[in-house]
Design a protein around this motif. Structure first.
Motif, PDB file in Angstrom:
ATOM      1  N   GLN A 103       0.829  -1.205   0.000  1.00 24.02           N
ATOM      2  CA  GLN A 103       0.000   0.000   0.000  1.00 24.02           C
ATOM      3  C   GLN A 103       0.863   1.253   0.000  1.00 24.02           C
ATOM      4  OE1 GLN A 103      -3.598   0.311  -0.146  1.00 24.02           O
ATOM      5  NE2 GLN A 103      -2.740   2.307  -0.710  1.00 24.02           N
ATOM      6  N   LEU A 104       0.442   2.223  -0.797  1.00 21.74           N
ATOM      7  CA  LEU A 104       1.071   3.536  -0.831  1.00 21.74           C
ATOM      8  C   LEU A 104       0.222   4.499  -0.014  1.00 21.74           C
ATOM      9  CD1 LEU A 104       3.201   5.528  -2.059  1.00 21.74           C
ATOM     10  CD2 LEU A 104       1.619   5.797  -3.989  1.00 21.74           C
ATOM     11  N   TYR A 105       0.874   5.252   0.875  1.00 22.36           N
ATOM     12  CA  TYR A 105       0.177   6.233   1.707  1.00 22.36           C
ATOM     13  C   TYR A 105       0.752   7.623   1.445  1.00 22.36           C
ATOM     14  CZ  TYR A 105      -2.028   2.587   4.572  1.00 22.36           C
ATOM     15  OH  TYR A 105      -2.777   1.525   5.006  1.00 22.36           O
ATOM     16  N   ARG A 106      -0.126   8.562   1.086  1.00 24.50           N
ATOM     17  CA  ARG A 106       0.280   9.948   0.896  1.00 24.50           C
ATOM     18  C   ARG A 106       0.224  10.677   2.242  1.00 24.50           C
ATOM     19  NH1 ARG A 106      -3.545  11.747  -2.550  1.00 24.50           N
ATOM     20  NH2 ARG A 106      -2.292  11.536  -4.450  1.00 24.50           N
ATOM     21  N   ASN A 107       1.248  11.442   2.526  1.00 25.68           N
ATOM     22  CA  ASN A 107       1.323  12.206   3.770  1.00 25.68           C
ATOM     23  C   ASN A 107       0.507  13.488   3.609  1.00 25.68           C
ATOM     24  OD1 ASN A 107       2.047  13.669   6.047  1.00 25.68           O
ATOM     25  ND2 ASN A 107       4.190  13.022   5.966  1.00 25.68           N
ATOM     26  N   ILE A 108      -0.589  13.598   4.342  1.00 29.18           N
ATOM     27  CA  ILE A 108      -1.444  14.786   4.283  1.00 29.18           C
ATOM     28  C   ILE A 108      -1.437  15.538   5.617  1.00 29.18           C
ATOM     29  CG2 ILE A 108      -2.937  13.892   2.454  1.00 29.18           C
ATOM     30  CD1 ILE A 108      -4.968  13.124   4.635  1.00 29.18           C
ATOM     31  N   SER A 109      -0.384  15.332   6.386  1.00 30.09           N
ATOM     32  CA  SER A 109      -0.291  15.968   7.699  1.00 30.09           C
ATOM     33  C   SER A 109      -0.198  17.485   7.551  1.00 30.09           C
ATOM     34  CB  SER A 109       0.948  15.470   8.448  1.00 30.09           C
ATOM     35  OG  SER A 109       1.003  14.065   8.486  1.00 30.09           O
ATOM     36  N   PRO A 110      -0.997  18.244   8.294  1.00 33.27           N
ATOM     37  CA  PRO A 110      -0.865  19.705   8.260  1.00 33.27           C
ATOM     38  C   PRO A 110       0.421  20.133   8.962  1.00 33.27           C
ATOM     39  CG  PRO A 110      -2.456  19.058   9.938  1.00 33.27           C
ATOM     40  CD  PRO A 110      -2.083  17.804   9.194  1.00 33.27           C
ATOM     41  N   THR A 111       1.009  21.204   8.509  1.00 38.25           N
ATOM     42  CA  THR A 111       2.238  21.712   9.121  1.00 38.25           C
ATOM     43  C   THR A 111       2.001  22.016  10.603  1.00 38.25           C
ATOM     44  OG1 THR A 111       2.937  22.688   7.033  1.00 38.25           O
ATOM     45  CG2 THR A 111       3.996  23.514   9.035  1.00 38.25           C
ATOM     46  N   GLY A 112       2.819  21.398  11.454  1.00 41.84           N
ATOM     47  CA  GLY A 112       2.679  21.612  12.887  1.00 41.84           C
ATOM     48  C   GLY A 112       1.535  20.855  13.514  1.00 41.84           C
ATOM     49  N   GLY A 113       0.796  20.069  12.731  1.00 41.44           N
ATOM     50  CA  GLY A 113      -0.363  19.362  13.257  1.00 41.44           C
ATOM     51  C   GLY A 113      -0.104  17.882  13.441  1.00 41.44           C
ATOM     52  N   ALA A 114      -1.172  17.125  13.652  1.00 40.61           N
ATOM     53  CA  ALA A 114      -1.068  15.685  13.883  1.00 40.61           C
ATOM     54  C   ALA A 114      -0.717  14.964  12.590  1.00 40.61           C
ATOM     55  CB  ALA A 114      -2.392  15.160  14.434  1.00 40.61           C
ATOM     56  N   LEU A 115      -0.057  13.812  12.734  1.00 49.91           N
ATOM     57  CA  LEU A 115       0.262  12.986  11.572  1.00 49.91           C
ATOM     58  C   LEU A 115      -1.008  12.473  10.912  1.00 49.91           C
ATOM     59  CD1 LEU A 115       3.204  10.827  12.972  1.00 49.91           C
ATOM     60  CD2 LEU A 115       3.358  12.657  11.275  1.00 49.91           C
ATOM     61  N   ALA A 116      -1.027  12.498   9.581  1.00 51.06           N
ATOM     62  CA  ALA A 116      -2.185  12.006   8.837  1.00 51.06           C
ATOM     63  C   ALA A 116      -1.721  11.466   7.495  1.00 51.06           C
ATOM     64  CB  ALA A 116      -3.216  13.119   8.634  1.00 51.06           C
ATOM     65  N   PHE A 117      -2.167  10.238   7.160  1.00 51.34           N
ATOM     66  CA  PHE A 117      -1.800   9.596   5.897  1.00 51.34           C
ATOM     67  C   PHE A 117      -3.061   9.102   5.202  1.00 51.34           C
ATOM     68  CE2 PHE A 117       2.098   9.443   8.284  1.00 51.34           C
ATOM     69  CZ  PHE A 117       3.099   9.621   7.329  1.00 51.34           C
ATOM     70  N   GLN A 118      -3.029   9.145   3.878  1.00 50.12           N
ATOM     71  CA  GLN A 118      -4.183   8.761   3.066  1.00 50.12           C
ATOM     72  C   GLN A 118      -3.753   7.681   2.076  1.00 50.12           C
ATOM     73  OE1 GLN A 118      -5.400  11.499  -0.148  1.00 50.12           O
ATOM     74  NE2 GLN A 118      -7.426  11.475   0.792  1.00 50.12           N
ATOM     75  N   PRO A 119      -4.424   6.522   2.063  1.00 56.46           N
ATOM     76  CA  PRO A 119      -4.074   5.493   1.090  1.00 56.46           C
ATOM     77  C   PRO A 119      -4.402   5.946  -0.324  1.00 56.46           C
ATOM     78  CG  PRO A 119      -6.074   4.882   2.285  1.00 56.46           C
ATOM     79  CD  PRO A 119      -5.540   6.115   2.944  1.00 56.46           C
ATOM     80  N   VAL A 120      -3.481   5.667  -1.263  1.00 53.01           N
ATOM     81  CA  VAL A 120      -3.701   6.017  -2.668  1.00 53.01           C
ATOM     82  C   VAL A 120      -3.357   4.811  -3.527  1.00 53.01           C
ATOM     83  CG1 VAL A 120      -3.294   8.480  -2.333  1.00 53.01           C
ATOM     84  CG2 VAL A 120      -1.367   6.994  -2.856  1.00 53.01           C
ATOM     85  N   ASP A 121      -3.838   4.818  -4.755  1.00 49.81           N
ATOM     86  CA  ASP A 121      -3.621   3.712  -5.679  1.00 49.81           C
ATOM     87  C   ASP A 121      -2.135   3.565  -5.989  1.00 49.81           C
ATOM     88  OD1 ASP A 121      -3.935   1.709  -7.501  1.00 49.81           O
ATOM     89  OD2 ASP A 121      -4.691   2.991  -9.104  1.00 49.81           O
ATOM     90  N   THR A 122      -1.626   2.326  -5.941  1.00 53.25           N
ATOM     91  CA  THR A 122      -0.220   2.083  -6.218  1.00 53.25           C
ATOM     92  C   THR A 122       0.088   2.020  -7.707  1.00 53.25           C
ATOM     93  OG1 THR A 122      -0.573  -0.308  -6.151  1.00 53.25           O
ATOM     94  CG2 THR A 122       0.067   0.779  -4.079  1.00 53.25           C
ATOM     95  N   GLY A 123      -0.919   1.849  -8.531  1.00 48.02           N
ATOM     96  CA  GLY A 123      -0.685   1.642  -9.951  1.00 48.02           C
ATOM     97  C   GLY A 123      -0.392   0.197 -10.295  1.00 48.02           C
ATOM     98  N   LEU A 124      -0.448  -0.694  -9.288  1.00 45.16           N
ATOM     99  CA  LEU A 124      -0.189  -2.120  -9.488  1.00 45.16           C
ATOM    100  C   LEU A 124      -1.503  -2.876  -9.640  1.00 45.16           C
ATOM    101  CD1 LEU A 124       2.502  -2.688  -6.706  1.00 45.16           C
ATOM    102  CD2 LEU A 124       2.903  -2.186  -9.124  1.00 45.16           C
ATOM    103  N   THR A 125      -1.457  -3.976 -10.377  1.00 47.24           N
ATOM    104  CA  THR A 125      -2.609  -4.862 -10.418  1.00 47.24           C
ATOM    105  C   THR A 125      -2.705  -5.600  -9.079  1.00 47.24           C
ATOM    106  OG1 THR A 125      -1.353  -6.760 -11.253  1.00 47.24           O
ATOM    107  CG2 THR A 125      -2.223  -5.209 -12.894  1.00 47.24           C
ATOM    108  N   ALA A 126      -3.830  -6.272  -8.865  1.00 48.37           N
ATOM    109  CA  ALA A 126      -4.012  -7.010  -7.613  1.00 48.37           C
ATOM    110  C   ALA A 126      -2.925  -8.071  -7.450  1.00 48.37           C
ATOM    111  CB  ALA A 126      -5.397  -7.653  -7.586  1.00 48.37           C
TER     112      ALA A 126
END
Length: 268
Positions: free
Chosen positions: A73-96
């Motif tokens: 799984q690929l996770y994009r870092n969407i953490s706000p500057t100075g805020g809590a850690l937050a990651f969002q799963p995104v498509d890897t571009g791989l087949t199953a």
């Protein structure tokens, strides 16, 4: 998946002694949106790697996590500057099928376009993923003429040789599960891929075999004595190959790699 963030705790003591801050860590994976696990049978015991890279140019580290029998799984870092850690799963571009049996991943800009790519190590075909920006990737094996094989690949390293725009790739392999007597004493050869220029770009022809192999745990290009001449070091696992040693030998661009010598480096 566990993710720990540092905090500072100060030792308490009434005596007139000064203490430096002591680091401690708090588990925040679930709160940060990282719901992932690496799992599997014995073929996945050696593995479980992760790649940390900025795949969308926002200067925040994103994560690509191997899954073993589970999908990577690929996770994009969407953490706000100075805020809590937050990651969002995104498509890897791989087949199953490609997303499973992943043992590790390495960020590498293999085409020198200033966009990070990924090298994916698998129990099966290894993959070269070309980064397209915004955390999107395309499998580039066919485009680059790269044969990802079907081995149990547990180690990787790359180096840019003089006058070559694409890197030389070294893959360390573990047990050859198809060999009689597996897994005892049936370590697979390691592979070396050198790029070749073509009229249409670059291709990776058939790999050179680094033989014999002793179940690689790590493989590394290094100019260990600052001579300007690269060497290749392979750390091996003596559990499945009694007497295996760390392999270490010169790596010359103008010569066939051949066997890597095994000096008195001690068993790993």
């Amino acid at each position: 998946m566990s993710l720990f963030t540092p905090a500072l705790a100060t030792a308490q003591d009434e005596a007139p002694v000064s203490f430096a801050p002591v680091p401690s860590f708090a588990e925040e994976a679930q709160a940060a949106g990282l719901d992932h696990s690496y799992d599997g049978a014995w073929e996945f015991f050696v593995g479980g790697g992760a790649a940390i890279l900025d795949c969308n140019g926002d200067r925040r580290p994103d994560l690509f996590l191997a899954g073993g029998k589970n999908p990577a799984q690929l996770y994009r870092n969407i953490s706000p500057t100075g805020g809590a850690l937050a990651f969002q799963p995104v498509d890897t571009g791989l087949t199953a099928k490609q997303a499973t049996r992943v043992l590790g991943a390495y960020p590498l800009d293999f085409d020198n376009d200033d966009v990070l790519d990924l090298v994916i190590l698998r129990l099966g075909e290894n993959l070269l993923l070309k980064g397209k920006g915004d955390c999107t990737f395309d499998v580039a094996n066919r485009t680059l003429g790269f044969d990802g094989g079907r081995e149990w690949t547990t180690a990787f390293s790359a180096t840019f040789e003089p006058d070559l725009d694409y890197p030389t790739l070294a893959f360390g392999n573990y047990v050859d599960r198809s060999a009689p007597g597996s897994p005892w004493g049936t370590c697979h050869d390691n592979f070396l891929f050198r790029p070749e220029k073509t009229d249409s770009g670059v291709t990776y022809p058939e790999a050179s075999r680094l033989s014999p192999g002793y179940c690689a745990l790590s493989i590394l290009f290094t100019d260990w004595n600052r001579s300007g001449e690269a060497a290749l070091r392979v750390s091996n696992d003596r559990h499945y190959y009694r007497g295996a040693r760390s392999s270490f030998g010169p790596f010359r661009p103008d010569a066939h790699p051949g066997p890597i010598a095994s000096p008195t480096a001690g068993n790993i």
